[in-house]
Design an enzyme around this catalytic site. Structure first.
Site, PDB file in Angstrom:
ATOM      1  CG  HIS A 183      -1.674   1.206   1.571  1.00 42.66           C
ATOM      2  ND1 HIS A 183      -3.072   1.230   1.145  1.00 42.66           N
ATOM      3  CD2 HIS A 183      -1.491   2.532   2.019  1.00 42.66           C
ATOM      4  CE1 HIS A 183      -3.737   2.216   1.670  1.00 42.66           C
ATOM      5  NE2 HIS A 183      -2.642   3.083   1.880  1.00 42.66           N
ATOM      6  CD  GLU A 184       1.814   3.558   3.558  1.00 45.05           C
ATOM      7  OE1 GLU A 184       2.124   4.717   3.183  1.00 45.05           O
ATOM      8  OE2 GLU A 184       0.866   3.386   4.403  1.00 45.05           O
ATOM      9  CG  HIS A 187       0.146   6.238  -0.458  1.00 45.67           C
ATOM     10  ND1 HIS A 187      -0.959   6.577  -1.032  1.00 45.67           N
ATOM     11  CD2 HIS A 187      -0.133   5.720   1.052  1.00 45.67           C
ATOM     12  CE1 HIS A 187      -1.864   6.533  -0.113  1.00 45.67           C
ATOM     13  NE2 HIS A 187      -1.667   5.794   0.978  1.00 45.67           N
ATOM     14  CG  HIS A 193      -6.218   6.469   0.818  1.00 45.11           C
ATOM     15  ND1 HIS A 193      -6.121   7.079   1.803  1.00 45.11           N
ATOM     16  CD2 HIS A 193      -5.168   5.453   0.849  1.00 45.11           C
ATOM     17  CE1 HIS A 193      -5.116   6.863   2.556  1.00 45.11           C
ATOM     18  NE2 HIS A 193      -4.501   5.769   1.873  1.00 45.11           N
TER      19      HIS A 193
HETATM   20 ZN    ZN Z   1      -2.610   5.315   2.573  1.00 40.25          ZN
END
Ligand code: ZN
Length: 464
Positions: A183-184, A187, A193
């Site tokens: 997930h990171e 980013h 999101h």
């Molecule tokens: Zn996040």
């Protein structure tokens, strides 16, 4: 200094948000963690100063200032430059390359892993998962590159958004699992999101009454926050960037449900099909479609062949001028139509650069008709090749054109600059003719007499 500007400008300014977790009752959080939906947060146990960048809107955008960092939606760290852009009320100034998340050039993410991070397979597994699933990005261990990601020990799970420039961190606490790190990394590639999608209301209901008061800004869409964002395919509950139903809950009741009222967990096991499509769109190079020659003083429009995730910044060579441009097209014209020269058009979409090389001015035409062998008997190949001509009309006086496909009268009209000729066995030879036409409609004619001699007895090519 930026903090001061933020405070001074807070009343009149705009932008940004994203979403994310925390705040759910501890029991629910624990439950979420055991089902791999642990929400990411940069500083799970600390509270910093809170700034609202869009204080006049019904859903102001919240940025937390903790430990010298600006945190957006709990796990995205913003550079001062990014915060300043978010804080700019003038949308026009934020168009084009001013989008928040800059891409990694050519999809290459240089990285290092701090030696003191325990259980580093969490990180290497997350990197391997990205590489195995998205062909257009690569992770390369940094040697001396200026721009790179450093995975380092943090108090939570968090990342900078997109390529910021210089060294940027992905913070990894002991509680961050492989899914959190996937997930990171999302980013750091520029993803925000899933709940920020502008079409999310077609897939989910937000129970505003269950959200912790201070956290409602995390439920803004990117359009609410005046972000120049993008989205692909249907809303994706399986996205690695999607929240769970109980994130930010003030009372243990769900904050987000599906339209049928059912709840769901956040996926933190693997990238979804929608994630792969989105990142591929972000990092696949689009083509610039259009003619390779600009004739005379005509203006010509070129189009990007795919979805444009970021408003492009167009540039052209010094011998071209831009007539107009948009997110998907550009119209250009030669500055001086009397010259013939190489030229180029380029688009830079936050680091995703595509260049198209073109020719301006009078197009070139064939200057000679080449045939080999010079003397022939049977099975000879005749060629004419040069930049500029688009159509060729071939004919021969005697014999047959064997390639390519012919019209009924044994002539060829088309784009092939090569034909194969089988002459008759005639000591008088034969003639090959071609009319070459370029994209500006100009033509050149060529005619060559080719002698034949098949008297050597074996059918070979013998000079007369
Ligand atoms: Zn996040």
């Amino acid at each position: 200094m930026l903090r001061k500007k933020l405070m001074l400008g807070a009343l009149s300014l705009t932008i940004v948000s994203c979403s994310h977790d925390i705040s759910a009752p501890e029991s629910i959080q624990k439950n979420a963690e055991t089902s791999f939906s642990s929400p990411e947060k940069a500083y799970p146990h600390e509270k910093g100063e809170i700034f609202y960048l869009n204080s006049k809107s019904s859903n102001p955008t919240r940025v937390d200032f903790i430990d010298g960092k600006f945190i957006w939606n709990n796990d995205m760290i913003l550079s001062e430059d990014q915060v300043a852009k978010l804080n700019n009320p003038n949308l026009a100034e934020r168009a084009g390359s001013n989008d928040l998340a800059k891409r990694w050039p050519d999809g290459i993410i240089y990285y290092t892993i701090a030696r003191n991070i325990p259980d580093q397979t969490r990180i290497t597994d997350a990197i391997a998962h990205w590489e195995a699933n998205v062909p257009s990005i690569r992770f390369v261990e940094r040697t001396s590159e200026t721009n790179y990601v450093m995975f380092t020990v943090g108090r939570g799970c968090s990342s900078f958004l997109g390529m910021v420039g210089g060294r940027q961190y992905i913070f990894v606490a002991s509680s961050c699992n492989t899914g959190n790190i996937i997930h990171e990394i999302g980013h750091s590639l520029g993803l925000i999101h899933e709940i920020q999608r502008t079409d999310r209301d077609s897939a989910i209901l937000i129970n505003w009454e269950n959200i912790v008061n201070e956290e409602t800004s995390h439920f803004n869409t990117y359009a609410d926050d005046n972000i120049n964002g993008f989205q692909f395919g249907p809303f994706d509950f399986n996205s690695i960037m999607m929240n769970g139903s109980f994130d930010y809950s003030s009372n243990g009741l769900p904050t987000i449900v599906k339209l049928d009222g059912s709840t769901f967990l956040a996926n933190r096991s693997s990238l979804s099909e929608g994630d792969l499509e989105t990142v591929s769109k972000m990092y696949d190079h689009p083509e610039i479609n259009g003619t390779s020659i600009i004739c005379d003083n005509r203006s010509v429009t070129y189009n990007l062949d795919t979805f444009v995730p970021t408003a492009p910044s167009w540039s052209v060579s010094s011998n071209l001028q831009i007539i107009s441009s948009s997110n998907i097209s550009i119209t250009v014209q030669a500055l001086d139509s009397s010259t013939s020269d190489e030229a180029w058009i380029r688009t830079d979409m936050n680091g995703l650069i595509t260049t198209k090389e073109i020719w301006i001015g009078k197009p070139l035409l064939p200057t000679d008709l080449i045939h080999e062998p010079v003397f022939t008997c049977v099975g000879s190949t005749i060629t004419a090749k040069i930049l500029g001509a688009e159509t060729y009309e071939w004919s021969i006086s005697r014999g047959t054109i064997n390639f390519p496909a012919l019209a009924n009268d044994n002539t060829y009209v088309g784009s092939s600059d090569t034909i194969s000729v089988e002459p008759v066995n005639d000591p008088n030879g034969f003639t090959v003719q071609v009319k070459a036409t370029n994209s500006c409609g100009e033509t050149n004619y060529f005619s060559k007499f080719i002698p034949t001699n098949c008297n050597d007895g074996d059918g070979g090519s013998v000079p007369l």
